[in-house]
Design an enzyme around this catalytic site. Structure first.
Site, PDB file in Angstrom:
ATOM      1  N   GLU A 309      65.458 -25.790 -63.689  1.00  0.00           N
ATOM      2  CA  GLU A 309      65.700 -26.016 -62.260  1.00  0.00           C
ATOM      3  C   GLU A 309      64.845 -25.102 -61.387  1.00  0.00           C
ATOM      4  O   GLU A 309      65.335 -24.481 -60.454  1.00  0.00           O
ATOM      5  CB  GLU A 309      67.187 -25.825 -61.926  1.00  0.00           C
ATOM      6  CG  GLU A 309      68.088 -26.796 -62.650  1.00  0.00           C
ATOM      7  CD  GLU A 309      69.551 -26.701 -62.241  1.00  0.00           C
ATOM      8  OE1 GLU A 309      70.010 -25.593 -61.947  1.00  0.00           O
ATOM      9  OE2 GLU A 309      70.216 -27.751 -62.241  1.00  0.00           O
ATOM     10  N   ASP A 383      75.992 -31.312 -68.091  1.00  0.00           N
ATOM     11  CA  ASP A 383      76.248 -30.274 -67.098  1.00  0.00           C
ATOM     12  C   ASP A 383      77.703 -30.227 -66.660  1.00  0.00           C
ATOM     13  O   ASP A 383      78.011 -30.645 -65.542  1.00  0.00           O
ATOM     14  CB  ASP A 383      75.339 -30.516 -65.879  1.00  0.00           C
ATOM     15  CG  ASP A 383      75.335 -29.333 -64.931  1.00  0.00           C
ATOM     16  OD1 ASP A 383      75.972 -28.314 -65.244  1.00  0.00           O
ATOM     17  OD2 ASP A 383      74.686 -29.436 -63.874  1.00  0.00           O
ATOM     18  N   GLU A 411      83.209 -27.257 -60.108  1.00  0.00           N
ATOM     19  CA  GLU A 411      82.079 -27.941 -59.471  1.00  0.00           C
ATOM     20  C   GLU A 411      82.212 -29.458 -59.585  1.00  0.00           C
ATOM     21  O   GLU A 411      81.900 -30.182 -58.649  1.00  0.00           O
ATOM     22  CB  GLU A 411      80.780 -27.465 -60.129  1.00  0.00           C
ATOM     23  CG  GLU A 411      79.555 -28.183 -59.612  1.00  0.00           C
ATOM     24  CD  GLU A 411      78.262 -27.702 -60.246  1.00  0.00           C
ATOM     25  OE1 GLU A 411      78.293 -26.767 -61.075  1.00  0.00           O
ATOM     26  OE2 GLU A 411      77.207 -28.284 -59.921  1.00  0.00           O
TER      27      GLU A 411
END
Ligand code: BDP
Length: 726
Positions: A309, A383, A411
């Site tokens: 990322e 993820d 998240e």
């Protein structure tokens, strides 16, 4: 009665209600260390009888902390303070310490107790009966004390005790994704608890309470800054602040770690390169390590997110993950520090299937990492989704230590609005069979090093802690912090037992509360999977913020940031074909797993769309078509949130009104959001299936376009770093 109560009859009634129910307003700050009064009088009497005297010499900081906790706990729960004596008074004395602090002990420790284990035993010393809490080390004693207090907190007997326990993993670490400006990446409980601005001069009581809470569940490490790291944290100015935190943590057996930016030698050191094979780079890191250990002699080591990322890493210089990790490991080795090198990688080249990338990049380096490197692997291959199959790296690297990485912060699980107890998610992954060493090679056994005793072991949890009064935003999110600690200590502990303990310690031991709420907790994760991503759907949330549904997202920066990349819905069907006919990601698992999941008939419903693209009319085990099953799951998921709320409402008066009301409101909001997830996803997928929603189910309130156009501003969790496009 105070005058203002007479003036406001409502307040008066509430006060009366609280007195009658012996409940007090409670903001949740004290976590599971509330030390409520033992309400069963008879039991309290028995406890008091056994705790009249104590032998508890404490000269070191951890022993002093253990003693303070012990006294605080007994005072809170029983209003007693044992009289300090030097000799045992038979039957009524508690003896606490190490063989050293107690000046020899007539018992021997089993080998497994090690440096962090403890014993709690009812024994005779010099023919006098006492309760002994002991360990090889001061920190072991601290753990023993917390566990002794837990017995009282959960109303267990403390006579005839014979408890011996020790951690099954060495490194039990919370990873804080906290930025130096106090924003928290994917944090939903307010700003960072670390007040970097005021450190090192101001040492907040919160740091001490944080350390106490961690020690109470055996967490022995904290990475205090975001994996998307700022090089500044290694500057002398910040190291002084880190040192102040380390000084607090040390007392509680917690080592401090830092996330580092791989390019720090350039940014901070003024070098031209951060190439790990360049001698000047090696020298810079070795010097930096020496400097850090000058400030913090028990510094734990580095956590590294490299070449992922947009983060720099060894590949930026044509080197490998092993080159990068080993160079840092060499710098830390003289000081006994470790490198936690993350396997969450996906670089700028878009792969045919992101699922496969970590395995492809790491598997070739099995056995190539230095002894003090541990590769930190997320529980699943994509993820932290509501449900993922276990990561194929577990079991596939027999000569490399693998550290489990779970995400406590929600998240992808409704932020701090949704009640989701994560222990069942952890257990599902830990008890999954990798088959890499034959049947029964569970992920838990892999990470415990059962198949290679030489390896270091560990578990990391991405923290869900912030500056909110109750630390985690949702009162029940505290359970995830608690459960993480318990499962890092022993990955095979049962989620149900942990939930019952947590409820008893946090709220009440009243069975009429614990039993229904434990049920709610155990069911909560499955509910959320159902209303968000049933049957193996994944990565279909709102782009970048990860808030709310976004199955239509198809224009994010790169293909594998799009929901459409993952669900692949079209008029023919839905799901990601990862069999040999598709991306063949299944070939990264052992043949048994590949065969089981690769066959749509044996693949569990829960993983179906992770591995297969199936027609809308495909017949499921339930007898329903895939379309009907999908719709049924979305509706069942939302309905179960409603039911959860109804159960909760019946529990009014059993706990403090403050947290009761807060949870009640949160459940209402969760229901609203669950319905949005359900309706948005069902309408979106219906645009492909063209099949009806089963008769009798409430119709979505709006048209699909309405959900697509919803905009959310200032969604929490967007940190100070600006690459949140995934
Ligand atoms: C993703 C998060 C991102 C993190 C990344 C990571 O969206 O904010 O930086 O994981 O684990 O889930 O590094």
């Amino acid at each position: 009665m105070p005058k203002y109560l007479l003036k406001y009859p409502c307040l008066c009634l509430m006060a009366l209600f609280m007195v009658m129910n012996k409940v007090q307003a409670d903001n949740g700050y004290k976590l599971w260390l509330e030390y409520h009064k033992v309400s069963n009088r008879q039991l309290a009497g028995v406890y008091r009888q056994q705790l009249q005297y104590m032998v508890f010499p404490a000269s070191s900081n951890p022993l002093k902390a253990a003693k303070a906790e012990f006294l605080m706990g007994l005072d809170g729960m029983l209003s007693v303070k044992p009289t300090e004596v030097t000799n045992i008074v038979s039957g009524q004395t508690i003896v606490v310490g190490t063989p050293k602090s107690l000046n020899a002990l007539p018992i021997s420790f089993p080998d497994s107790i090690g440096n962090e284990g403890y014993l709690i035993k009812t024994i005779f010393i010099n023919k006098k009966q006492c309760t002994l809490i002991t360990a090889n080390t001061d920190v072991g004693v601290l753990y023993g004390v917390f566990n002794f207090l837990k017995l009282i907190q959960t109303n267990q007997t403390i006579s005839k005790l014979s408890v011996a326990d020790h951690p099954r993993l060495m490194y039990r670490v919370l990873d804080h994704w906290d930025n130096l400006n106090r924003t928290v990446e994917r944090g939903y409980a307010g700003s960072s608890i670390w007040n970097w601005h005021k450190l090192p001069d101001i040492v907040d009581q919160r740091y001490i309470d944080y350390a106490r809470a961690n020690a109470s569940v055996g967490i022995n490490g904290a990475v205090v800054n975001n994996v998307n790291a700022d090089a500044l944290v290694l500057s002398p100015q910040y190291l002084l602040k880190v040192q102040a935190l380390a000084n607090v943590f040390r007392t509680y057996g917690i080592r401090i770690y830092l996330s580092i930016k791989f390019s720090s030698p350039v940014e901070l050191g003024g070098l031209k390169t951060a190439d790990p094979l360049e001698p000047e780079v090696k020298k810079w890191w070795a010097g930096k390590a020496d400097e850090i250990y000058n400030y913090i002699p028990d510094f734990g080591g580095f956590l590294v997110k490299a070449n992922s990322e947009g983060q720099p890493g060894p590949q930026s210089y044509g080197r490998t993950h092993a080159d990068g990790a080993n160079m840092l490991a060499d710098a830390l080795a003289p000081h006994h520090g470790i490198v936690m090198w993350r396997a969450f990688v996906y670089d700028n080249k878009v792969p045919d299937d992101r699922f496969k990338q970590a395995y492809n990049e790491f598997k070739p380096f099995d056995g190539k990492f230095k002894d003090n490197v541990i590769v930190q692997v997320k529980n699943g291959p994509i993820d932290f989704q509501p449900r993922e199959p276990f990561h194929p790296l577990f079991g596939a690297m027999p000569n490399t230590p693998l550290m489990m990485e779970f995400q406590l912060t929600q998240e992808y699980l409704g932020f701090s609005t949704h009640l989701v107890y994560e222990a069942p998610l952890f257990a599902e992954c830990l008890q999954a069979d990798s088959y890499r060493y034959g049947k029964g090679s569970t992920v838990s056994r892999v990470i415990k090093g059962d198949f290679n005793k030489k390896l270091i072991t560990g578990m990391a949890g991405v923290a869900n802690i912030g500056a909110d009064l109750n630390w985690c935003g949702h009162p029940f999110a505290q359970a995830n912090w608690y459960a993480f600690g318990r499962m890092a200590w022993n990955p095979d502990q049962s989620p149900a037992e942990i939930a019952a303990d947590w409820l008893g310690m946090t709220f009440t031991n009243d069975e009429s509360f614990v039993s229904p709420v434990k049920k709610i907790m155990l069911q909560s994760r499955e509910n959320t999977v159902n209303y968000m991503t049933p049957l193996g759907l994944h990565h279909i949330m709102g782009v970048s913020t990860h808030y709310g549904p976004g199955p239509w997202v198809d224009n994010a920066g790169r293909p594998d940031w799009n929901a459409t990349y993952y669900h692949r819905a079209d008029s023919a069907g839905i799901g990601f074909d990862r069999t040999a006919a598709g991306s063949n990601a299944l070939s990264q698992y052992a043949p048994e797993v590949k065969a089981d999941w690769g066959n749509m008939k044996s693949c569990p419903d829960e993983y179906l769309l992770w591995f297969h693209h199936l027609s809308w009319g495909y017949k499921m085990r339930s007898g329903r078509t895939l379309w009907d099953e999908l719709v049924w799951r979305y509706y069942t998921g939302a309905e179960s949130v409603k039911q959860m709320g109804l159960t909760w409402n019946k529990l009014q008066g059993k706990i403090d009104p403050e947290r009761f009301a807060e949870v009640k409101q949160l459940m209402q909001l969760q229901f609203k959001e669950a319905v949005t997830w359900r309706d948005a996803c069902v309408l979106y997928f219906q645009s492909f299936s063209r099949m009806p929603i089963a008769a009798g189910s409430p119709k979505p309130e709006h048209l699909l376009d309405y959900y697509k156009k919803l905009k959310f501003y200032y969604v929490p969790g967007i940190g100070g770093n600006n690459y949140m496009t995934n």
